[in-house]
Write an enzyme that holds these catalytic residues in place. Sequence first.
Site, PDB file in Angstrom:
ATOM      1  CB  THR A 289      -6.678  -9.034  22.107  1.00  0.00           C
ATOM      2  OG1 THR A 289      -8.003  -9.572  22.055  1.00  0.00           O
ATOM      3  CG2 THR A 289      -5.862  -9.665  20.991  1.00  0.00           C
ATOM      4  CG  PHE A 291      -2.558  -6.712  19.348  1.00  0.00           C
ATOM      5  CD1 PHE A 291      -3.043  -6.923  18.069  1.00  0.00           C
ATOM      6  CD2 PHE A 291      -3.473  -6.472  20.363  1.00  0.00           C
ATOM      7  CE1 PHE A 291      -4.402  -6.900  17.798  1.00  0.00           C
ATOM      8  CE2 PHE A 291      -4.837  -6.456  20.115  1.00  0.00           C
ATOM      9  CZ  PHE A 291      -5.297  -6.668  18.828  1.00  0.00           C
TER      10      PHE A 291
END
Length: 421
Positions: A289, A291
Site C-alpha cells: 500500500t 501512503f
Amino acid sequence: MAAASLIKAPIGQNPRLACQAPGRSRGSVRCSLSSVVGGRSEWLSSCAVLSSKVAALGPHSVNGHASPAPAPAPAPAPEGTVLDLIPVSSLTGGAKKNLPVPLRIADLSPAPMHGSELRVAYQGVPGAYSEKAAGKAYPACDAIPCDQFEVAFQAVELWIADRAVLPVENSLGGSIHRNYDLLLRHRLHIVGEVQLPVHHCLLALPGVRKESITRVISHPQALAQCEHTITRMGLNVVREAFDDTAGAAEYIATNGLRDTAAIASSRAAELYGMEVLADGIQDDSGNVTRFVMLAREPIVPRTDRPFKTSIVFAHDKEGTSVLFKVLSAFAFRDISLTKIESRPHRHRPIRLVDDANRGTAKHFEYMFYIDFQASLAEPRAQNALAEVQEFTSFLRVLGSYPMDMTPMTAGSSSTVVSSDS
C-alpha cells in the site's frame, strides 16, 4: 452644563453593562458602573483600581495583542478547564485502556500549543496499517487516530496534527478514490510518500479454534486480498465488511465474539488481546500500500535525489486530443509517468452535447490526476507544466516530494502458518 456631565466612558464600553478583563482562565475582574461617575477624579480613581486588579492576575491581551509587562509564573489551571482532545480516560477494558480514541468531527477544535513531538494523524484505530505507515514515515512521532479520512485532513488544517499519513493506492485493490477526492477539496500539500508491505493475519479471541468460526470481518480490501486463502483453509464463513482492519479486531475483543474472526495485523492482536490463528493469509505476498504524507506547507523541491510530482487538471474542450497533448508534454521531455487516474468532475459531472452541440447526448466531465518522476526544481518539469497549462482549464500541483526508495523486502510469505498445526 456641569463639567462632570461631559465626562463619558471609553469608546466601545457601556457603563451600565458588566465588563470582564481577560485573564487566560486564571480568573476574572468584573465591574458594574450603574451610572456615569460624578467627576473626573472619581473616574480616574476607578480606572486605577481596576487596572491594579487586572495587573495582579498576570499577562493579558489588549486589542488582541499580549501585554509585554512581565508576570509571575502561572498557577495551575483549575479542574475542568483542560481540553482533552483524545479522552483516553473514557476507555475501559484491560486490553485497550491506554489506547487513544479516534478523532471525530466533533473533536475538531483549535489545537493547544505545540509540543516537541511531531503529531501525525492517520485513519483508523491503534493497530491499523496506517498507524504503522505513520511510524515508518515519521519515527517516534505522536500518532493521532482519526475515525474518517476527512477528519485526518481537518486535523492538520486546524493544527491539531502537524502531518497526516493516508493511503492512496494498493497494489492489489487499486486507488483509494476517497482520498483523491479529498486531496482536491482540501488545501494540504503532499510532502512525501511511504510504501508499506501489508501482512494480514486471522485473529480470534484466545481459545477459539478455526472450526468454530462462522464469520470473518475486516476492511473490504482486506477481505478481497485474502479471499482465496480463506477458501483454501476450508473455512465456511460469512464475510462482512468493517470500517478498518484493526477496528474489526477491537470490535471482537470489546464484545467477546467467540464465533467471529478478524483479518488484521499482528500488532492489532497484541493491542486487543487476541490470538493469531493464521499468519500471512494474503493471497499475494507482494501486497503493498502506498501512503502520502500531507502538511500545511509544501517542501522546497530539490534535485539531489529522486523526486515525484503529483498534479491534477481538467479541460473543457471536446475530444481526446487535449489529453494526448498533455501526455505529449511529458513524453517529449523524457519524463516518466507513474500514475494517471481520472475522477468525475465534482461540480460538472455531466456535459450534454450532440453532433450539433445542442445538448442531447451525455458525456462525463473528468478530473485527471498524474504522478510523474521529476522535481519541480528541474527546468524540464517546469516547462512541461507550462505547456500543460496552455491546454487545460484547471491545473493544480498537489506536491513535489522525495520518492520512497526503500527496497521492497518480502515482509511475508504466501505460505499460511497456522497456530493449530
